[in-house]
Design a protein around this motif. Structure first.
Motif, short mmCIF file in Angstrom:
data_model
loop_
_atom_site.label_atom_id
_atom_site.label_comp_id
_atom_site.label_asym_id
_atom_site.label_seq_id
_atom_site.Cartn_x
_atom_site.Cartn_y
_atom_site.Cartn_z
N ILE A 80 0.97 55.08 12.33
CA ILE A 80 2.25 54.79 12.36
C ILE A 80 3.04 54.82 10.96
CG2 ILE A 80 4.04 53.11 12.81
CD1 ILE A 80 2.54 52.11 15.13
N ILE A 81 2.04 54.46 9.90
CA ILE A 81 2.79 54.34 8.62
C ILE A 81 2.90 55.69 8.08
CG2 ILE A 81 1.79 53.66 6.31
CD1 ILE A 81 1.23 51.22 6.90
N ALA A 82 1.86 56.79 8.42
CA ALA A 82 1.91 58.11 7.93
C ALA A 82 3.10 58.63 8.65
CB ALA A 82 0.75 59.01 8.11
N VAL A 83 3.46 58.47 10.08
CA VAL A 83 4.52 59.04 10.69
C VAL A 83 5.90 58.49 10.06
CG1 VAL A 83 5.61 59.14 13.17
CG2 VAL A 83 3.33 59.62 12.80
N ALA A 84 5.74 57.31 9.80
CA ALA A 84 7.03 56.80 9.31
C ALA A 84 7.79 57.35 8.00
CB ALA A 84 6.93 55.38 9.08
N ALA A 85 6.56 57.58 6.99
CA ALA A 85 6.65 58.38 5.72
C ALA A 85 7.45 59.88 6.05
CB ALA A 85 5.51 58.46 4.99
N ALA A 86 6.84 60.21 7.06
CA ALA A 86 7.38 61.71 7.13
C ALA A 86 8.52 61.75 7.63
CB ALA A 86 6.24 62.42 8.15
N GLU A 87 8.72 60.77 8.61
CA GLU A 87 10.36 60.51 9.23
C GLU A 87 11.41 60.17 8.05
OE1 GLU A 87 10.83 56.79 9.92
OE2 GLU A 87 13.12 57.44 10.38
N SER A 88 11.01 59.26 7.44
CA SER A 88 11.82 58.69 6.13
C SER A 88 12.26 60.02 5.44
CB SER A 88 11.33 57.65 5.34
OG SER A 88 12.15 57.48 4.43
N ALA A 89 11.25 60.72 4.68
CA ALA A 89 11.55 62.03 3.97
C ALA A 89 12.26 63.05 4.55
CB ALA A 89 10.09 62.60 3.63
N LEU A 90 12.14 63.33 5.92
CA LEU A 90 12.90 64.35 6.63
C LEU A 90 14.32 63.68 6.99
CD1 LEU A 90 10.43 66.20 8.99
CD2 LEU A 90 11.62 66.88 7.21
N GLY A 91 14.37 62.53 7.31
CA GLY A 91 15.68 62.03 7.53
C GLY A 91 16.57 62.03 6.55
N LEU A 92 15.83 61.63 5.27
CA LEU A 92 17.11 61.50 4.11
C LEU A 92 17.26 62.83 3.53
CD1 LEU A 92 15.10 58.37 2.34
CD2 LEU A 92 17.35 58.59 3.12
N ALA A 93 16.16 63.94 3.70
CA ALA A 93 16.75 65.35 3.52
C ALA A 93 17.80 65.76 4.39
CB ALA A 93 15.61 66.07 3.61
N ILE A 94 17.80 65.24 5.63
CA ILE A 94 18.92 65.90 6.41
C ILE A 94 20.02 65.07 6.29
CG2 ILE A 94 19.74 65.65 8.81
CD1 ILE A 94 16.85 66.17 9.56
N ILE A 95 20.15 63.73 5.49
CA ILE A 95 21.38 63.03 5.22
C ILE A 95 21.79 63.70 3.87
CG2 ILE A 95 22.04 60.84 4.35
CD1 ILE A 95 20.26 59.39 6.47
N LEU A 96 21.07 63.94 3.01
CA LEU A 96 21.72 64.55 1.93
C LEU A 96 22.10 65.84 2.12
CD1 LEU A 96 19.02 63.82 -1.03
CD2 LEU A 96 21.15 62.82 -0.45
N LEU A 97 21.53 66.58 2.94
CA LEU A 97 22.43 67.87 3.47
C LEU A 97 23.82 67.78 3.95
CD1 LEU A 97 21.56 71.02 3.25
CD2 LEU A 97 21.07 70.59 5.66
N ILE A 98 23.73 66.71 4.85
CA ILE A 98 24.92 66.64 5.56
C ILE A 98 26.09 66.03 4.48
CG2 ILE A 98 25.89 65.06 7.26
CD1 ILE A 98 23.78 65.52 8.90
N TYR A 99 25.50 65.24 3.58
CA TYR A 99 26.51 64.93 2.43
C TYR A 99 26.98 66.00 1.69
CZ TYR A 99 28.43 61.96 -0.96
OH TYR A 99 29.32 61.24 -2.23
N LYS A 100 26.23 66.86 1.50
CA LYS A 100 26.87 68.15 0.79
C LYS A 100 27.79 68.88 1.44
CE LYS A 100 23.22 70.61 -0.61
NZ LYS A 100 22.28 71.28 -1.05
N LYS A 101 27.65 68.95 2.83
CA LYS A 101 28.59 69.87 3.75
C LYS A 101 29.77 68.92 4.03
CE LYS A 101 25.93 72.82 6.71
NZ LYS A 101 25.74 73.87 5.44
N LYS A 102 29.75 67.68 4.36
CA LYS A 102 30.88 67.10 4.75
C LYS A 102 31.23 65.88 4.06
CE LYS A 102 31.55 66.49 9.00
NZ LYS A 102 32.43 66.89 10.02
N ASN A 103 30.59 65.45 2.84
CA ASN A 103 30.89 64.74 1.78
C ASN A 103 31.06 63.13 2.37
OD1 ASN A 103 31.51 64.08 -0.63
ND2 ASN A 103 33.50 64.44 -0.86
N THR A 104 30.42 63.00 3.58
CA THR A 104 30.26 61.43 4.01
C THR A 104 28.75 61.48 4.53
OG1 THR A 104 31.06 59.97 5.47
CG2 THR A 104 31.04 62.31 6.25
#
Lengths: 102, 169
Positions: free
Chosen positions: A67-91
């Motif tokens: 569960i800890i390994a899956v949580a680490a992978a999920e957190s990295a991918l989710g924050l990458a997606i959030i940063l990409l969306i912030y670049k596109k939509k500025n929010t």
């Protein structure tokens, strides 16, 4: 007095409820991911408590490591997606992101 | 025996800092209290006698996840004067408290959960790090390899997501 199993279960249940509240009410997507970490932690407490109290083998702790390994992978991918969306939509607010709405 | 009091102090810290995580207006404060929550959960793992999991919790959660969360908070910007929680506060409170009440009803209704813990202080705990490592290379080999495959694909996926639009630069 030693703590009983129900103490750990109640603690895990309270942590899960607090995380559920944050998951529903938060608007920032990073805060939603942080509430998700609370949920993962409550599940880990449950896993290790059951593994220490009932099972003489240690499969519960192995599952918690998974569960800890899956949580680490999920957190990295989710924050990458959030940063990409912030670049596109500025929010970074989850209720203003509607890129997939038709 | 001091274990019960240690447990009460630790769970008080964990619950209070978890409430700060979900209710704080400043998102940086909630990231710092998330670190405190994870530290308390790691101490609870140590109280349960599983020291390897306590170390892994500190390494992975506080060392990696909280740090990249703070990176992401610093890279994005929250608008000034904006509400950090949505309008569904009362509904969310009702749902989570209903969940808590029904779950504690189940826990207190069954007498299976009143099992006392094996003592840790004054009793040499089994070194289960050894057993976990032996299980991982013998019995749990396929889940271990699939977890490593998942980590590799998450790494490649994060790089691909962030560095996708090379034409725009």
């Amino acid at each position: 007095m030693m703590p009983l199993l129900k103490h750990f279960l109640i603690l895990s249940l309270a942590l899960f409820s607090i995380g559920l509240y944050g998951l529903i009410t938060r608007r920032n997507a990073i805060a939603i991911l942080m509430s998700l970490e609370l949920l993962f932690n409550s599940i880990n407490i449950n896993m290790i408590a059951f593994s220490r109290f009932f099972d003489p083998s240690i499969y519960g702790e192995i599952f918690a490591i998974m569960i800890i390994a899956v949580a680490a992978a999920e957190s990295a991918l989710g924050l990458a997606i959030i940063l990409l969306i912030y670049k596109k939509k500025n929010t970074a607010n989850a209720d203003e992101i509607n890129l997939m709405r038709g | 025996m001091p274990e019960l009091y240690i447990f009460y102090i630790l769970s008080f810290v964990v619950i209070c800092s978890a409430i700060l995580v979900v209710a704080s207006n400043n998102i940086f404060h909630s990231a710092l209290s998330l670190a405190l929550t994870l530290l308390g959960v790691s101490a609870i793992f140590g109280l349960l006698g599983s020291f390897f999991m306590a170390g892994i919790q500190i390494f992975v959660y506080i060392g990696a996840i909280v740090v990249i969360t703070i990176f992401a908070i610093n890279l994005t910007k929250q608008k000034i004067g904006e509400l950090s929680v949505s309008k569904w506060k009362t509904q969310a409170f009702l749902i989570s408290s209903l969940f808590f009440i029904s779950g504690s009803y189940v826990i207190y209704g069954s007498d299976k959960f009143f099992k006392p813990m094996r003592p840790i202080i004054g009793y040499e705990p089994k070194d289960n790090t050894n057993i976990i490592g032996a299980k991982f290379i013998s019995d749990m080999l396929i889940p271990f390899e699939s977890i490593s495959f998942l980590m590799l694909s998450a790494l490649i996926g994060a790089i691909v997501i962030i560095a996708k639009d090379k034409k725009e630069r």
